[in-house]
Design an enzyme around this catalytic site. Sequence first.
Site, short mmCIF file in Angstrom:
data_model
loop_
_atom_site.label_atom_id
_atom_site.label_comp_id
_atom_site.label_asym_id
_atom_site.label_seq_id
_atom_site.Cartn_x
_atom_site.Cartn_y
_atom_site.Cartn_z
N SER A 197 -4.12 -9.60 -9.55
CA SER A 197 -4.79 -10.88 -9.17
C SER A 197 -5.95 -10.27 -8.51
O SER A 197 -6.00 -9.38 -7.89
CB SER A 197 -3.91 -11.67 -8.22
OG SER A 197 -4.69 -12.67 -7.66
N TYR A 239 1.43 -13.05 -0.54
CA TYR A 239 1.18 -12.97 -1.86
C TYR A 239 0.04 -11.79 -2.29
O TYR A 239 0.23 -10.99 -3.25
CB TYR A 239 0.61 -14.42 -2.63
CG TYR A 239 -0.06 -14.30 -4.04
CD1 TYR A 239 1.04 -14.45 -4.93
CD2 TYR A 239 -1.39 -14.34 -4.25
CE1 TYR A 239 0.45 -14.36 -6.28
CE2 TYR A 239 -1.91 -14.30 -5.55
CZ TYR A 239 -0.78 -14.07 -6.31
OH TYR A 239 -1.23 -14.26 -7.84
#
Length: 250
Positions: free
Chosen positions: A146, A159
């Site tokens: 990501s 995250y």
Amino acid sequence: MSTSHTNPQTKVVVITGASSGIGETAALALAQAGHIVVLGARRQERLAALADKIRAAGGTAAYLETDVTSKAQVDALVGLAREQFGRVDVIVNNAGVMPLSAMQELKLDEWERMVDVNIKGVLYGIAAGLPIMKAQGSGHFINVSSIGGHAVYPTAAVYCATKYAVRAISEGLRQEQLDGDIRVTIISPGVVESELAESISDPAARAAMREFRQIALKPDAIARALVYAIEQPADVDVSEIIIRPTQSPY
């Protein structure tokens, strides 16, 4: 189904998190490009519908209900690919969760879930595929990180930590395979239309993500990158691709 594929351009591709979002779109794009796809996710009815859609369009697909937090289930998914098609050419470790919240909310269950899915799920995919790929003399791991694996944002600390871990694991694996023919690609998407935001239980973080997602990419932008990386010649390793919306500040 056939036990092997004869066209050397055709790859047998295992995809986790294949029931929606990037995984689903990648499966469709890869099947359309002539590759064989083996689909894993927790929602079996969605996998069945996706496999039917691929077959109706002339493609080849198999699927197995798979929770990537279970090593046995990941092993079974990769084993299905080898059993039905004779090879495992590519494993796309795509399954992920993103329940964002401020650290002070102490959502330990969500932290542990992100570690289990986003990190251990990738490790289980590597563990299932690496011995097969070493034995057949070729293979390709595509691990989905990501932009959160390149920078850290409020409410996303855990995250982002899991996505930094995906990059570290992937780069370490790549360096260890220099004497062989196993390639490793990291795909780092920016904001993409998906169901990830629905896993956010914190109201403020969920509202902020919905606002951020107004510029979100369609999942097919990531799917095209996957096809590109897979279809490069064997001596070309596309090591990392970052894909973000043109309007994204992050």
